[in-house]
Design a protein around this motif. Structure first.
Motif, mmCIF file in Angstrom:
data_model
loop_
_atom_site.group_PDB
_atom_site.id
_atom_site.type_symbol
_atom_site.label_atom_id
_atom_site.label_comp_id
_atom_site.label_asym_id
_atom_site.label_seq_id
_atom_site.Cartn_x
_atom_site.Cartn_y
_atom_site.Cartn_z
ATOM 1 N N VAL A 392 -38.528 -10.692 3.563
ATOM 2 C CA VAL A 392 -39.483 -11.737 3.166
ATOM 3 C C VAL A 392 -40.912 -11.311 3.449
ATOM 4 C CG1 VAL A 392 -40.328 -14.043 3.737
ATOM 5 C CG2 VAL A 392 -37.897 -13.687 3.352
ATOM 6 N N GLU A 395 -42.168 -8.473 1.154
ATOM 7 C CA GLU A 395 -42.520 -8.965 -0.177
ATOM 8 C C GLU A 395 -43.832 -9.731 -0.147
ATOM 9 O OE1 GLU A 395 -40.652 -11.587 -3.907
ATOM 10 O OE2 GLU A 395 -39.532 -11.415 -2.019
ATOM 11 N N ARG A 426 -41.236 -20.470 -3.456
ATOM 12 C CA ARG A 426 -39.951 -19.993 -2.937
ATOM 13 C C ARG A 426 -39.921 -20.043 -1.409
ATOM 14 N NH1 ARG A 426 -38.471 -14.698 -3.647
ATOM 15 N NH2 ARG A 426 -40.337 -13.988 -4.736
ATOM 16 N N LEU A 427 -41.033 -19.625 -0.793
ATOM 17 C CA LEU A 427 -41.106 -19.652 0.675
ATOM 18 C C LEU A 427 -40.867 -21.055 1.211
ATOM 19 C CD1 LEU A 427 -44.137 -17.405 1.732
ATOM 20 C CD2 LEU A 427 -41.726 -16.993 2.190
ATOM 21 N N MET A 430 -37.194 -22.008 1.580
ATOM 22 C CA MET A 430 -36.267 -21.162 2.333
ATOM 23 C C MET A 430 -35.869 -21.852 3.635
ATOM 24 S SD MET A 430 -37.867 -17.343 1.832
ATOM 25 C CE MET A 430 -37.998 -16.580 0.212
#
Length: 477
Positions: A392, A395, A426-427, A430
């Motif tokens: 993570v 990226e 997206r983070l 999570m």
């Protein structure tokens, strides 16, 4: 929202926004500048200052937001077309109305959250952006009270002329225009009770921030502690004056940048006086349809200003919202408001900027070592967690440091910013991040990251093509 200058008709392109406050004594016989109130919001005659008053006002808003949910779902039974966006719009309006009346730290947090696209639902982002330029001002008698407490005199006893109405009002205070000895000045005056309510305000706003930012309580606590420390520094205007003089002198050689002169004799802990700068805010500047050459020019000035602070001064203007910059038609940038300045600890500086070397991110072993130094990886992580967080953060950092890959970068590239927003979305979803029991990373990164993302946002709005070779790389040679 663009609020106009106090002398709109005489100089229609003169604007100034800073976190400040000011007022005037109408009973004093000395004439003041009589300027029509061009601000959209009506002045407040009072502001809640006690913890009990402020908490009660915020609790009332919480009940109202809860009522909005009930009304929304009741209406949805009849109207299937109602969406979450409709509910967000109602809630955002109610929350912003309360924050703008409370002012201070709570409103400052809203301002900070509005600066990054994709962080908030659009209804909140659009509403909170109002705090970047203008919040409801306080009435003039309260300004007079602050002046008397600071100087034992009213504004019109100190200045040759002083505007009755605030030119701009933001989270910590509001700005008035003054004249002295033929010089046009900007006078910031702090809202009553702001400095004393920082800790209690942040506790009040925490539940809303957790929900809107979709952060774990641990991560938010780290964030709020750093914000609290910075706000306490930001509310002392004499300290701000010293910081302002230090940084503006050090950055006087930045091509295209200009700064106000500060006046200690007309300043106090809650009042700050400086030169009035001519220029327009970002939205008005863009509306004038500047050429690509001018867009690149002002973008380069902003980039050079921040790069020098980061890597030479290691002390940085960490409040890069659009209201703190003034643009001229010929492509110069006026830089104001050094209340929020982050000092980069000497031992943290080299660790933080190692991420600019792509080799440290591309090679997994180097990335792991670096992430341990930065606190992204924890001793308690399981092998699975370690693998997840390495992936993570690699990226994330490869994406956010993309502008440093070449000699120039086109900040008008929508595709790049779409990637940033998509990754941020997206983070936020999570579970591994949301449910983490420990905050990851250093509190020192919060304002540095905020500074870079704020700068990226402004350069994207400008669609500037910028030479991005950083002093960091020169220092390494």
């Amino acid at each position: 929202m663009q609020s106009k200058s106090v002398i709109e008709e005489a100089t229609p392109k003169s604007y100034l926004t800073q976190d400040a406050t000011c007022f005037q004594d109408a009973s004093h016989s000395k004439p003041s500048v009589q300027i029509p109130n061009t601000m959209e919001n009506k002045p407040q005659n009072s502001i809640p200052t006690s913890k009990v008053e402020r908490a009660a006002r915020f609790a009332k808003t919480g009940l109202k937001v809860g009522g909005n949910y009930v009304k929304h779902y009741a209406r949805k039974i009849v109207d299937k077309n109602l969406t979450q966006a409709d509910l967000d719009k109602e809630n955002a309006a109610d929350i912003y109305e309360t924050l703008s009346k409370l002012k201070g730290s709570a409103l400052k947090v809203a301002q900070m959250m509005s600066m990054s696209e994709g962080v908030l639902p659009s209804a909140y982002s659009e509403k909170f952006k109002m705090s970047q330029y203008s919040a409801p001002p306080l009435s003039y008698p309260l300004v007079v009270k602050t002046f008397k407490e600071a100087f034992g005199k009213t504004p019109t006893e100190i200045f040759d002329a002083f505007s009755k109405d605030a030119v701009n009002a933001a989270s910590i205070g509001q700005v008035h225009q003054a004249e002295k000895g033929g010089r046009k000045m900007a006078v910031k005056v702090q809202y009553p009770g702001v400095a004393d309510s920082i800790d209690s305000d942040l506790k009040m706003v925490k539940p809303f921030a957790m929900q809107l930012l979709r952060l774990s309580e641990k991560d938010l606590d780290l964030y709020m502690n750093e914000v609290g420390d910075m706000l306490k520094s930001e509310t002392n205007y004499l300290e701000e004056l010293q910081r302002s003089e230090k940084i503006t002198q050090a950055c006087a050689d930045i091509k295209g940048a200009f700064f106000p002169t500060y006046y200690k004799e007309y300043s106090a802990e809650r009042v700050l006086t400086m030169d009035w700068l001519e220029g327009v805010h970002l939205d008005a500047f863009l509306a004038s349809n500047p050429s690509q050459e001018i867009r690149n020019q002002v973008g380069q000035t902003l980039w050079d200003f921040y790069d020098k602070q980061m890597h030479e001064l290691q002390e940085v203007h960490a409040d890069p919202h659009p209201g703190n910059f003034l643009f001229t038609p010929e492509g110069k940038v006026g830089i104001i408001d050094f209340g929020c300045v982050k000092k980069i600890p000497a031992d943290y500086y080299p660790k933080h900027f190692k991420v600019m070397d792509r080799d440290n991110l591309v090679e997994e072993s180097k990335a792991e070592t670096l992430f341990e130094e930065l606190g992204f990886l924890l001793p308690s992580d399981t092998p699975e967690e370690r693998k997840f967080f390495v992936a993570v953060f690699r990226e994330l950092l490869l994406l956010t440091t993309t502008p440093f890959e070449g000699d120039t970068f086109d900040f008008g590239d929508d595709a790049y910013f779409d990637k940033l927003n998509e990754f941020g979305e997206r983070l936020s979803k999570m579970d591994e991040l949301r449910n983490s029991k420990q905050a990851r990373g250093s509190q020192h990164a919060l304002y540095l990251n905020r500074t870079y993302f704020g700068l990226y946002f402004i350069l994207h709005e400008l669609k500037s093509v910028v030479s991005v070779r950083s002093i960091w790389f020169e220092k390494k040679k």
